[in-house]
Design an enzyme around this catalytic site. Sequence first.
Site, PDB file in Angstrom:
ATOM      1  N   GLU A 199       0.638  -1.217   0.079  1.00 15.18           N
ATOM      2  CA  GLU A 199       0.157  -0.223  -0.017  1.00 15.18           C
ATOM      3  C   GLU A 199       0.770   1.248  -0.055  1.00 15.18           C
ATOM      4  O   GLU A 199       2.088   1.302   0.355  1.00 15.18           O
ATOM      5  CB  GLU A 199      -0.881   0.082   1.284  1.00 15.18           C
ATOM      6  CG  GLU A 199      -1.968  -0.919   0.930  1.00 15.18           C
ATOM      7  CD  GLU A 199      -3.349  -0.779   2.016  1.00 15.18           C
ATOM      8  OE1 GLU A 199      -3.325   0.222   2.534  1.00 15.18           O
ATOM      9  OE2 GLU A 199      -3.973  -1.575   1.770  1.00 15.18           O
ATOM     10  N   CYS A 240       3.313   8.326   1.487  1.00 10.73           N
ATOM     11  CA  CYS A 240       4.071   7.128   2.484  1.00 10.73           C
ATOM     12  C   CYS A 240       4.362   5.866   1.330  1.00 10.73           C
ATOM     13  O   CYS A 240       3.506   5.458   0.965  1.00 10.73           O
ATOM     14  CB  CYS A 240       3.462   6.770   3.641  1.00 10.73           C
ATOM     15  SG  CYS A 240       3.883   5.364   4.613  1.00 10.73           S
ATOM     16  N   CYS A 285       8.017  -8.030   5.299  1.00  7.63           N
ATOM     17  CA  CYS A 285       9.218  -7.477   6.001  1.00  7.63           C
ATOM     18  C   CYS A 285      10.068  -8.861   6.554  1.00  7.63           C
ATOM     19  O   CYS A 285       9.547  -9.616   7.195  1.00  7.63           O
ATOM     20  CB  CYS A 285       8.992  -6.497   7.202  1.00  7.63           C
ATOM     21  SG  CYS A 285      10.427  -5.864   7.775  1.00  7.63           S
ATOM     22  N   CYS A 315       9.041  -7.426  14.077  1.00  6.42           N
ATOM     23  CA  CYS A 315       8.721  -6.471  15.367  1.00  6.42           C
ATOM     24  C   CYS A 315       7.191  -7.000  15.991  1.00  6.42           C
ATOM     25  O   CYS A 315       6.696  -7.197  15.144  1.00  6.42           O
ATOM     26  CB  CYS A 315       8.640  -5.003  14.969  1.00  6.42           C
ATOM     27  SG  CYS A 315      10.348  -4.546  14.161  1.00  6.42           S
ATOM     28  N   GLY A 362       7.989  -2.932   4.831  1.00  6.73           N
ATOM     29  CA  GLY A 362       9.238  -3.289   4.591  1.00  6.73           C
ATOM     30  C   GLY A 362      10.539  -2.561   5.375  1.00  6.73           C
ATOM     31  O   GLY A 362      10.474  -1.474   6.003  1.00  6.73           O
ATOM     32  N   GLU A 363      11.783  -3.347   5.505  1.00  9.55           N
ATOM     33  CA  GLU A 363      12.879  -2.396   5.914  1.00  9.55           C
ATOM     34  C   GLU A 363      13.564  -2.004   4.778  1.00  9.55           C
ATOM     35  O   GLU A 363      14.309  -2.860   4.290  1.00  9.55           O
ATOM     36  CB  GLU A 363      13.607  -3.588   6.884  1.00  9.55           C
ATOM     37  CG  GLU A 363      14.789  -3.078   7.469  1.00  9.55           C
ATOM     38  CD  GLU A 363      14.916  -1.822   8.061  1.00  9.55           C
ATOM     39  OE1 GLU A 363      14.297  -1.374   8.808  1.00  9.55           O
ATOM     40  OE2 GLU A 363      15.720  -0.755   7.438  1.00  9.55           O
ATOM     41  N   SER A 382      12.778   5.459   6.874  1.00  4.59           N
ATOM     42  CA  SER A 382      12.846   5.101   8.353  1.00  4.59           C
ATOM     43  C   SER A 382      13.396   3.549   8.534  1.00  4.59           C
ATOM     44  O   SER A 382      13.019   2.670   7.738  1.00  4.59           O
ATOM     45  CB  SER A 382      11.131   4.780   8.670  1.00  4.59           C
ATOM     46  OG  SER A 382      10.919   4.237  10.096  1.00  4.59           O
ATOM     47  N   SER A 419      13.403   3.644  14.077  1.00 10.29           N
ATOM     48  CA  SER A 419      12.237   3.182  14.926  1.00 10.29           C
ATOM     49  C   SER A 419      12.773   2.766  16.434  1.00 10.29           C
ATOM     50  O   SER A 419      13.532   1.535  16.462  1.00 10.29           O
ATOM     51  CB  SER A 419      11.650   2.094  14.283  1.00 10.29           C
ATOM     52  OG  SER A 419      11.070   2.495  13.134  1.00 10.29           O
ATOM     53  N   LEU A 420      13.187   3.601  17.417  1.00 10.98           N
ATOM     54  CA  LEU A 420      13.578   3.060  18.673  1.00 10.98           C
ATOM     55  C   LEU A 420      12.804   2.366  19.578  1.00 10.98           C
ATOM     56  O   LEU A 420      13.160   1.440  19.907  1.00 10.98           O
ATOM     57  CB  LEU A 420      13.983   4.591  19.249  1.00 10.98           C
ATOM     58  CG  LEU A 420      15.092   4.387  20.431  1.00 10.98           C
ATOM     59  CD1 LEU A 420      16.358   3.877  19.714  1.00 10.98           C
ATOM     60  CD2 LEU A 420      15.345   5.870  21.033  1.00 10.98           C
ATOM     61  N   HIS A 421      11.494   2.887  20.000  1.00 11.42           N
ATOM     62  CA  HIS A 421      10.731   2.356  20.694  1.00 11.42           C
ATOM     63  C   HIS A 421      10.806   1.726  22.110  1.00 11.42           C
ATOM     64  O   HIS A 421      10.114   1.487  22.804  1.00 11.42           O
ATOM     65  CB  HIS A 421       9.908   1.151  19.811  1.00 11.42           C
ATOM     66  CG  HIS A 421       9.451   1.534  18.481  1.00 11.42           C
ATOM     67  ND1 HIS A 421       8.806   2.672  18.088  1.00 11.42           N
ATOM     68  CD2 HIS A 421       9.666   0.853  17.368  1.00 11.42           C
ATOM     69  CE1 HIS A 421       8.592   2.786  16.849  1.00 11.42           C
ATOM     70  NE2 HIS A 421       9.135   1.750  16.096  1.00 11.42           N
ATOM     71  N   ASN A 447      -1.012   1.507  17.118  1.00 12.44           N
ATOM     72  CA  ASN A 447      -2.471   0.818  16.284  1.00 12.44           C
ATOM     73  C   ASN A 447      -2.601  -0.225  16.534  1.00 12.44           C
ATOM     74  O   ASN A 447      -1.806  -0.945  15.657  1.00 12.44           O
ATOM     75  CB  ASN A 447      -2.610   1.650  14.934  1.00 12.44           C
ATOM     76  CG  ASN A 447      -3.796   1.365  14.242  1.00 12.44           C
ATOM     77  OD1 ASN A 447      -4.718   2.010  14.657  1.00 12.44           O
ATOM     78  ND2 ASN A 447      -3.751   0.779  13.106  1.00 12.44           N
ATOM     79  N   CYS A 459       1.518   3.371   8.955  1.00  8.05           N
ATOM     80  CA  CYS A 459       1.736   2.963   7.346  1.00  8.05           C
ATOM     81  C   CYS A 459       1.987   1.473   7.513  1.00  8.05           C
ATOM     82  O   CYS A 459       1.546   0.684   6.762  1.00  8.05           O
ATOM     83  CB  CYS A 459       2.749   3.595   6.781  1.00  8.05           C
ATOM     84  SG  CYS A 459       2.269   5.259   6.328  1.00  8.05           S
TER      85      CYS A 459
HETATM   86  N1  SAH Z   1      10.765  -1.136   8.747  1.00  5.86           N
HETATM   87  C1  SAH Z   1      10.813   0.290   8.830  1.00  5.86           C
HETATM   88  C2  SAH Z   1       9.892   1.310   8.131  1.00  5.86           C
HETATM   89  C3  SAH Z   1       8.537   0.726   8.124  1.00  5.86           C
HETATM   90  S1  SAH Z   1       7.500   0.749   9.697  1.00  5.86           S
HETATM   91  C4  SAH Z   1      11.074   0.719  10.310  1.00  5.86           C
HETATM   92  O1  SAH Z   1      10.574  -0.186  11.128  1.00  5.86           O
HETATM   93  O2  SAH Z   1      11.234   1.937  10.692  1.00  5.86           O
HETATM   94  C5  SAH Z   1       7.427   2.570   9.926  1.00  5.86           C
HETATM   95  C6  SAH Z   1       7.007   2.888  11.204  1.00  5.86           C
HETATM   96  O3  SAH Z   1       5.708   2.254  11.701  1.00  5.86           O
HETATM   97  C7  SAH Z   1       8.109   2.275  12.238  1.00  5.86           C
HETATM   98  O4  SAH Z   1       8.517   3.276  13.052  1.00  5.86           O
HETATM   99  C8  SAH Z   1       7.219   1.135  12.919  1.00  5.86           C
HETATM  100  O5  SAH Z   1       7.913   0.821  14.236  1.00  5.86           O
HETATM  101  C9  SAH Z   1       5.958   2.049  12.920  1.00  5.86           C
HETATM  102  N2  SAH Z   1       4.731   0.808  13.264  1.00  5.86           N
HETATM  103  C10 SAH Z   1       4.591  -0.233  12.689  1.00  5.86           C
HETATM  104  N3  SAH Z   1       3.729  -0.982  13.178  1.00  5.86           N
HETATM  105  C11 SAH Z   1       3.070  -0.002  14.042  1.00  5.86           C
HETATM  106  C12 SAH Z   1       1.678   0.237  14.941  1.00  5.86           C
HETATM  107  N4  SAH Z   1       1.018  -1.036  14.794  1.00  5.86           N
HETATM  108  N5  SAH Z   1       1.346   1.119  15.431  1.00  5.86           N
HETATM  109  C13 SAH Z   1       2.158   2.285  15.360  1.00  5.86           C
HETATM  110  N6  SAH Z   1       3.436   2.386  14.772  1.00  5.86           N
HETATM  111  C14 SAH Z   1       3.602   1.205  14.081  1.00  5.86           C
HETATM  112 FE1  SF4 Z   2       9.551  -4.662   9.367  1.00  4.41          FE
HETATM  113 FE2  SF4 Z   2       9.423  -1.902  10.179  1.00  4.41          FE
HETATM  114 FE3  SF4 Z   2       7.386  -3.712  10.879  1.00  4.41          FE
HETATM  115 FE4  SF4 Z   2       9.801  -4.189  12.349  1.00  4.41          FE
HETATM  116  S1  SF4 Z   2       8.206  -2.214  12.169  1.00  4.41           S
HETATM  117  S2  SF4 Z   2       8.598  -5.711  11.289  1.00  4.41           S
HETATM  118  S3  SF4 Z   2      11.172  -3.506  10.637  1.00  4.41           S
HETATM  119  S4  SF4 Z   2       8.061  -2.944   8.869  1.00  4.41           S
END
Ligand code: SAH
Ligand code: SF4
Length: 411
Positions: free
Chosen positions: A130, A143, A150, A154, A212-213, A244, A266-268, A343, A386
């Site tokens: 998408e 986006c 991926c 995560c 994707g990464e 990202s 993406s630190l988290h 989300n 996204c």
């Molecule tokens: N793979 C890359 C880019 C795609 S994800 C990455 O992980 O950075 C883009 C962003 O969306 C990342 O920061 C990811 O951690 C976040 N993300 C993924 N699933 C999510 C969810 N369910 N709620 C909020 N953010 C989310």
């Molecule tokens: Fe892949 Fe990014 Fe989702 Fe982690 S957050 S599974 S790296 S798309």
Amino acid sequence: MTAPLAATQPGDIAAAAQIEKRPLERYVAPAKPSLVGLPRDALAESLGAAGVPERQRRMRVQQVWHWLYVRGAQDFDEMTTLSKELRAELARHFTLARPEIAAEQVSVDGTRKWLIRLPGEIAGRPHEVECVYIPETDRGTLCISSQVGCTLNCSFCHTGTQRLVRNLTPGEIVGQVVLARDRLADWQRAAAPAGAEPEKRLVSNVVMMGMGEPLYNFEAVRDGLGVVADGEGLSISKRRITLSTSGVVPNIARAGTEIGVMLAVSLHAVTDELRNELVPLNRKYPLRELLDACRNYPGLSNARRITFEYVMLKGINDSLADARALLRLLKGIPAKINLIPFNPWPGSKYECSDWEQIEKFSEVVFNAGYASPVRTPRGRDILAACGQLKSATEKLPARERLALRAMTMTD
Ligand code: SAH
Ligand code: SF4
């Protein structure tokens, strides 16, 4: 003397499999390839294959490039600066095909979401990703995705649950931008008078925050974003493109030097223990290595900061002690902080933090001098990301639109 190779233990393989899946690279390229998305040198080669003599290639590339990326030509016959014969010859060898749109959703506020169908493996089902357009008063952000699925897992991300992974080609990456400009009628329709200001485009910013990464599809992302940023074509400057990553440390410096776009990480989590669980890639590249790579990101300055994404998970990473630890961790790194309300998706094991908690967390961060880390107005509903768009098949709800806004606000 070379060190003996460490024997791989079965446990290592199991541990590695938890971190990453292997991408599948078998898919059927179309019989007649599209010229959309080829970097200049590959375009020159393709024109050569269609019989354009070497001495003309530079000029022809320039002309085709203009038609493709400034005027948005969808047919070789539109390329009126090329002879009829050359246009026919090009059409014999190539197409100007964009990725196929399987579905389009348009929301009242102008947000658009496209489900894009990409070729799958031989006799297999096509793949889908998408792409979303989010209009704002001062910009329009697209986006885009870098992979189908991926390879990483995560624990809070729906994309990570998908088994199938395939890298997008540069054409498919650029194709998402081209397709958005097609659907938004966002092309320069007539030749510009000499010296005229460039027209303002609807798609002004790009974030690679879809599926994707991107740093695991490095070359295609580099080449694709190079085309997107080309000042004589799509012209979305590198400062308006954000990539990202979940923290593929060895490719972060390369991203700075070879791609040169803005970086989001993406630190988290603020401890390795928690990050190992949320972003399992952390077991391979722990926080210290990741933050060192960020500190050394080529071109980093106060004017060119790294965005740190932090998904707000109730009771997991959202305490005020976490907020203070986050500030300590980022000390000395020119940074922006983007708090993303989680989300939830069917089967996800987390909840989004309460809004009050997000506000308190955000206040700690704000008081430390970081500009509004949550961009959503107070009291608004929770947002989507996204990263898991493909799962939502219903009409784009207001909460998802707001979500997308929050995450794509990177400058
Ligand atoms: N793979 C890359 C880019 C795609 S994800 C990455 O992980 O950075 C883009 C962003 O969306 C990342 O920061 C990811 O951690 C976040 N993300 C993924 N699933 C999510 C969810 N369910 N709620 C909020 N953010 C989310
Ligand atoms: Fe892949 Fe990014 Fe989702 Fe982690 S957050 S599974 S790296 S798309």
